[in-house]
Design a protein around this motif. Structure first.
Motif, PDB file in Angstrom:
ATOM      1  N   ALA A  32       0.861  -1.182   0.000  1.00 18.34           N
ATOM      2  CA  ALA A  32       0.000   0.000   0.000  1.00 18.34           C
ATOM      3  C   ALA A  32       0.893   1.226   0.000  1.00 18.34           C
ATOM      4  CB  ALA A  32      -0.924   0.002   1.216  1.00 18.34           C
ATOM      5  N   GLU A  33       0.538   2.229  -0.766  1.00 19.83           N
ATOM      6  CA  GLU A  33       1.379   3.402  -0.926  1.00 19.83           C
ATOM      7  C   GLU A  33       1.239   4.388   0.225  1.00 19.83           C
ATOM      8  OE1 GLU A  33       0.411   5.093  -4.657  1.00 19.83           O
ATOM      9  OE2 GLU A  33       1.242   3.430  -5.842  1.00 19.83           O
ATOM     10  N   ALA A  34       0.145   4.314   0.967  1.00 14.35           N
ATOM     11  CA  ALA A  34      -0.110   5.271   2.047  1.00 14.35           C
ATOM     12  C   ALA A  34      -1.129   4.666   2.999  1.00 14.35           C
ATOM     13  CB  ALA A  34      -0.627   6.598   1.480  1.00 14.35           C
ATOM     14  N   PRO A  35      -1.292   5.255   4.186  1.00 17.85           N
ATOM     15  CA  PRO A  35      -2.328   4.757   5.106  1.00 17.85           C
ATOM     16  C   PRO A  35      -3.723   4.893   4.501  1.00 17.85           C
ATOM     17  CG  PRO A  35      -0.787   6.214   6.252  1.00 17.85           C
ATOM     18  CD  PRO A  35      -0.499   6.346   4.784  1.00 17.85           C
ATOM     19  N   ASN A  36      -4.624   4.027   4.950  1.00 21.06           N
ATOM     20  CA  ASN A  36      -6.032   4.081   4.560  1.00 21.06           C
ATOM     21  C   ASN A  36      -6.244   3.898   3.064  1.00 21.06           C
ATOM     22  OD1 ASN A  36      -6.707   4.587   7.257  1.00 21.06           O
ATOM     23  ND2 ASN A  36      -6.520   6.798   6.975  1.00 21.06           N
ATOM     24  N   ARG A  37      -5.391   3.085   2.446  1.00 18.17           N
ATOM     25  CA  ARG A  37      -5.592   2.697   1.044  1.00 18.17           C
ATOM     26  C   ARG A  37      -6.073   1.251   0.943  1.00 18.17           C
ATOM     27  NH1 ARG A  37      -2.541   6.207  -2.221  1.00 18.17           N
ATOM     28  NH2 ARG A  37      -2.728   8.270  -1.273  1.00 18.17           N
ATOM     29  N   LEU A  38      -5.576   0.391   1.861  1.00 17.80           N
ATOM     30  CA  LEU A  38      -5.947  -1.025   1.822  1.00 17.80           C
ATOM     31  C   LEU A  38      -6.025  -1.566   3.240  1.00 17.80           C
ATOM     32  CD1 LEU A  38      -6.476  -3.690   0.396  1.00 17.80           C
ATOM     33  CD2 LEU A  38      -4.003  -3.974   0.084  1.00 17.80           C
ATOM     34  N   LEU A  75     -13.519 -17.015  23.160  1.00 20.18           N
ATOM     35  CA  LEU A  75     -13.632 -15.574  22.975  1.00 20.18           C
ATOM     36  C   LEU A  75     -13.198 -15.305  21.543  1.00 20.18           C
ATOM     37  CD1 LEU A  75     -13.945 -12.633  24.095  1.00 20.18           C
ATOM     38  CD2 LEU A  75     -11.475 -12.698  24.527  1.00 20.18           C
ATOM     39  N   TYR A  76     -14.044 -14.621  20.778  1.00 12.82           N
ATOM     40  CA  TYR A  76     -13.751 -14.372  19.369  1.00 12.82           C
ATOM     41  C   TYR A  76     -13.247 -12.951  19.174  1.00 12.82           C
ATOM     42  CZ  TYR A  76     -16.232 -18.744  18.694  1.00 12.82           C
ATOM     43  OH  TYR A  76     -16.613 -20.054  18.757  1.00 12.82           O
ATOM     44  N   LEU A  77     -12.209 -12.824  18.347  1.00 10.07           N
ATOM     45  CA  LEU A  77     -11.582 -11.540  18.069  1.00 10.07           C
ATOM     46  C   LEU A  77     -11.683 -11.237  16.579  1.00 10.07           C
ATOM     47  CD1 LEU A  77      -9.613  -9.110  18.630  1.00 10.07           C
ATOM     48  CD2 LEU A  77      -7.740 -10.734  18.249  1.00 10.07           C
ATOM     49  N   ALA A  78     -12.290 -10.105  16.253  1.00 12.04           N
ATOM     50  CA  ALA A  78     -12.311  -9.596  14.879  1.00 12.04           C
ATOM     51  C   ALA A  78     -11.347  -8.424  14.808  1.00 12.04           C
ATOM     52  CB  ALA A  78     -13.718  -9.156  14.486  1.00 12.04           C
ATOM     53  N   ALA A  79     -10.562  -8.365  13.748  1.00  9.47           N
ATOM     54  CA  ALA A  79      -9.556  -7.309  13.641  1.00  9.47           C
ATOM     55  C   ALA A  79      -9.515  -6.761  12.221  1.00  9.47           C
ATOM     56  CB  ALA A  79      -8.178  -7.839  14.037  1.00  9.47           C
ATOM     57  N   VAL A  80      -9.133  -5.483  12.127  1.00 10.80           N
ATOM     58  CA  VAL A  80      -8.938  -4.800  10.850  1.00 10.80           C
ATOM     59  C   VAL A  80      -7.536  -4.217  10.853  1.00 10.80           C
ATOM     60  CG1 VAL A  80      -9.741  -2.984   9.289  1.00 10.80           C
ATOM     61  CG2 VAL A  80     -11.388  -4.230  10.709  1.00 10.80           C
ATOM     62  N   MET A  81      -6.755  -4.517   9.814  1.00 13.97           N
ATOM     63  CA  MET A  81      -5.370  -4.064   9.717  1.00 13.97           C
ATOM     64  C   MET A  81      -5.209  -3.089   8.554  1.00 13.97           C
ATOM     65  SD  MET A  81      -2.004  -6.323   8.648  1.00 13.97           S
ATOM     66  CE  MET A  81      -1.830  -7.190  10.191  1.00 13.97           C
ATOM     67  N   ASP A  82      -4.458  -2.008   8.791  1.00 14.69           N
ATOM     68  CA  ASP A  82      -4.033  -1.134   7.705  1.00 14.69           C
ATOM     69  C   ASP A  82      -2.749  -1.719   7.128  1.00 14.69           C
ATOM     70  OD1 ASP A  82      -2.792   0.961   6.152  1.00 14.69           O
ATOM     71  OD2 ASP A  82      -4.213   2.349   7.072  1.00 14.69           O
ATOM     72  N   LEU A  83      -2.794  -2.141   5.873  1.00 18.74           N
ATOM     73  CA  LEU A  83      -1.669  -2.866   5.295  1.00 18.74           C
ATOM     74  C   LEU A  83      -0.419  -2.001   5.183  1.00 18.74           C
ATOM     75  CD1 LEU A  83      -0.860  -5.597   4.103  1.00 18.74           C
ATOM     76  CD2 LEU A  83      -1.476  -4.724   1.859  1.00 18.74           C
ATOM     77  N   PHE A  84      -0.576  -0.696   5.036  1.00 17.70           N
ATOM     78  CA  PHE A  84       0.583   0.176   4.856  1.00 17.70           C
ATOM     79  C   PHE A  84       1.549   0.089   6.030  1.00 17.70           C
ATOM     80  CE2 PHE A  84       2.572   4.338   5.674  1.00 17.70           C
ATOM     81  CZ  PHE A  84       3.358   4.438   4.529  1.00 17.70           C
ATOM     82  N   SER A  85       1.016   0.142   7.246  1.00 23.73           N
ATOM     83  CA  SER A  85       1.862   0.152   8.444  1.00 23.73           C
ATOM     84  C   SER A  85       1.774  -1.130   9.254  1.00 23.73           C
ATOM     85  CB  SER A  85       1.461   1.322   9.344  1.00 23.73           C
ATOM     86  OG  SER A  85       0.120   1.164   9.785  1.00 23.73           O
ATOM     87  N   GLN A 104     -10.895   8.236   3.455  1.00 24.76           N
ATOM     88  CA  GLN A 104     -11.553   8.808   2.289  1.00 24.76           C
ATOM     89  C   GLN A 104     -12.137   7.691   1.428  1.00 24.76           C
ATOM     90  OE1 GLN A 104      -8.748  11.288   0.261  1.00 24.76           O
ATOM     91  NE2 GLN A 104      -8.562  12.755   1.942  1.00 24.76           N
ATOM     92  N   ALA A 105     -13.063   8.066   0.563  1.00 31.11           N
ATOM     93  CA  ALA A 105     -13.702   7.087  -0.320  1.00 31.11           C
ATOM     94  C   ALA A 105     -12.654   6.457  -1.236  1.00 31.11           C
ATOM     95  CB  ALA A 105     -14.798   7.764  -1.147  1.00 31.11           C
ATOM     96  N   GLY A 106     -12.862   5.195  -1.556  1.00 27.74           N
ATOM     97  CA  GLY A 106     -11.953   4.492  -2.448  1.00 27.74           C
ATOM     98  C   GLY A 106     -11.048   3.496  -1.756  1.00 27.74           C
ATOM     99  N   LEU A 107     -11.048   3.477  -0.425  1.00 26.67           N
ATOM    100  CA  LEU A 107     -10.253   2.494   0.319  1.00 26.67           C
ATOM    101  C   LEU A 107     -10.749   1.083  -0.012  1.00 26.67           C
ATOM    102  CD1 LEU A 107      -9.222   2.616   4.027  1.00 26.67           C
ATOM    103  CD2 LEU A 107     -10.464   0.643   3.203  1.00 26.67           C
ATOM    104  N   ILE A 108      -9.828   0.135  -0.161  1.00 30.35           N
ATOM    105  CA  ILE A 108     -10.184  -1.265  -0.431  1.00 30.35           C
ATOM    106  C   ILE A 108     -10.162  -2.048   0.884  1.00 30.35           C
ATOM    107  CG2 ILE A 108      -9.485  -3.398  -1.578  1.00 30.35           C
ATOM    108  CD1 ILE A 108      -8.370  -1.714  -3.837  1.00 30.35           C
ATOM    109  N   HIS A 109     -11.226  -2.782   1.140  1.00 30.17           N
ATOM    110  CA  HIS A 109     -11.352  -3.626   2.331  1.00 30.17           C
ATOM    111  C   HIS A 109     -11.339  -5.079   1.871  1.00 30.17           C
ATOM    112  CE1 HIS A 109     -13.677  -6.101   5.138  1.00 30.17           C
ATOM    113  NE2 HIS A 109     -13.431  -5.229   6.097  1.00 30.17           N
ATOM    114  N   HIS A 110     -10.292  -5.821   2.275  1.00 33.27           N
ATOM    115  CA  HIS A 110     -10.136  -7.208   1.817  1.00 33.27           C
ATOM    116  C   HIS A 110     -10.366  -8.173   2.975  1.00 33.27           C
ATOM    117  CE1 HIS A 110      -8.678 -10.387  -0.845  1.00 33.27           C
ATOM    118  NE2 HIS A 110      -8.039 -10.876   0.213  1.00 33.27           N
ATOM    119  N   SER A 111     -11.128  -9.214   2.719  1.00 30.96           N
ATOM    120  CA  SER A 111     -11.436 -10.227   3.741  1.00 30.96           C
ATOM    121  C   SER A 111     -11.620 -11.576   3.059  1.00 30.96           C
ATOM    122  CB  SER A 111     -12.723  -9.842   4.484  1.00 30.96           C
ATOM    123  OG  SER A 111     -13.834  -9.936   3.599  1.00 30.96           O
TER     124      SER A 111
END
Length: 389
Positions: A227-233, A248-258, A289-296
């Motif tokens: 990812a070229e910058a934060p909040n892109r993927l 206990l279940y854990l759901a997580a979201v990662m910013d791929l850039f960092s 911002q709009a356009g971020l890709i969310h992969h799961s």
């Protein structure tokens, strides 16, 4: 370059911060510094969410029956014997990886003489006290003296990471300290003194169900984990934590850039709300911002109408892995592997609340802010993002 958004926190995050202060017994400034918060903010959260004392805590303490002099003497003797046996066990445990030769044994005794009696260590390691003192009086060579200093530095880094760092990350930390030493030398010293990263073999349990008829999003990243910058993927996934009360279940979201975990949620169920809560935290904290890709993966949680509506409302584009292919979401799998091998597999959680506090402290106090990640040049996620701010 995108400006840094104002930080915003969910009630779940605030409650976990307050519980961490109360359960650990640490001061508010200490925990606030670890989590990157202001003291005043954390103090308000503690006042708001601090649990009330239970009836057991308010129960008056009854006075014990006085014991006789003989009983007190016997108890003191047993305690002394137990302490000696404990020290012998500790010495054997800590020295089990030593090459059993006098020089290595003497070095072990020298390193631990502030913790255990010298004669006791000599007896356990089967060397003579006279031999140890004679060895100690010999002058050290320049390289041996440097190895002593280097060993102390390695042990400090290892201790600061709670035993989670192996030679690659210890080498990276020592380089930051301007210590010109090779990774091979660090590996040799660590091997000689039995210093290693805590590890455990993970168990694989499927936590998502892709057997459904909901719409499936195309795979937009094709294992291109850059990812070229934060909040892109962003990447998202769910895992499980065993406790005596159940999963206990854990759901997580990662910013791929960092590689920063920007959203998480923990529940005692696997319903869609679990994944949605993690997504809500990520959106609220990052305001992308709009356009971020969310992969799961293709799990029903991420394919549900509620989850897809939340993505659409935030202008986020959905992407999904191929069926039953964990490598299409490898960085998230790597994070869960790290969480399990560096924390969970070394704990026996009695309650889900205990596990929540521990995992919260790992993510927010260690993984995001301190742990060095090989994928981003042995920097911590927060450092990567500060460099781009």
């Amino acid at each position: 370059m995108e400006g840094r958004p104002r930080r915003s926190f969910t009630d779940d995050y605030k409650r976990q911060c307050a519980e961490l202060v109360v359960s650990s017994g640490r001061s508010i400034p200490s925990v606030a510094k670890e989590l990157g918060l202001r003291d005043s903010v954390l103090r308000r959260w503690v006042e708001r969410f601090e649990p009330q004392p239970t009836s057991a805590a308010r129960r008056p303490i009854t006075q014990a029956t006085p014991m006789s002099a003989d009983q007190a003497s016997e108890i003191a003797r047993l305690r002394q014997e137990n302490e000696r046996l404990r020290m012998e066990r500790d010495i054997l445990k800590k020295s089990r990886d030593l090459c059993r030769n006098p020089d290595m044994s003497f070095r072990f005794i020298e390193d631990h003489r502030d913790s255990y009696p010298v004669r006791l260590m000599c007896a356990v390691l089967e060397v003579s006290p006279a031999g140890y003192y004679a060895w100690r009086d010999r002058p050290l060579s320049a390289r041996a003296a440097h190895n002593v200093t280097l060993l102390a530095a390695i042990r400090q880094v290892h201790q600061d990471s709670s035993g989670r760092y192996g030679s690659p990350r210890i080498h990276a930390v020592l380089r930051r300290q301007d210590r010109g030493v090779s990774r091979g030398r660090i590996e040799r010293i660590m091997s000689r003194y039995g210093i290693r990263a805590i590890m455990a073999r993970p168990r694989r349990v499927h936590t998502t169900d892709s057997r459904h008829h909901l719409p499936i999003a195309p795979n937009l990243i094709g294992r291109d984990f850059t990812a070229e910058a934060p909040n892109r993927l962003w990447l998202a996934d769910i895992t499980y934590i065993p406790t005596a009360e159940g999963w206990l279940y854990l759901a997580a979201v990662m910013d791929l850039f960092s590689r920063k975990i920007v959203g998480w949620a923990m529940r005692d169920h696997m319903q869609v709300e679990l994944a949605s809560a993690a997504l809500t935290m990520a959106i609220q904290q990052r305001r992308p911002q709009a356009g971020l890709i969310h992969h799961s993966d293709r799990g029903v949680h991420y394919a549900s109408y509620a989850y897809r509506d939340a993505l659409k409302a935030a202008g986020i584009i959905a992407s999904m892995s191929r069926k039953a292919d964990c490598y299409d979401n490898a960085p998230m799998e790597s994070f869960f592997h790290t969480l399990k091998t560096e924390l969970v597999h070394h704990r026996n959680y009695e309650t889900r609340a205990e596990a929540r506090r521990d995992i919260f402290a790992f993510i927010e106090g260690f993984y995001n802010r301190t742990r060095l990640h090989s994928a981003v040049g042995y920097l911590a996620p927060i450092e990567v993002e500060l460099k781009t701010a």
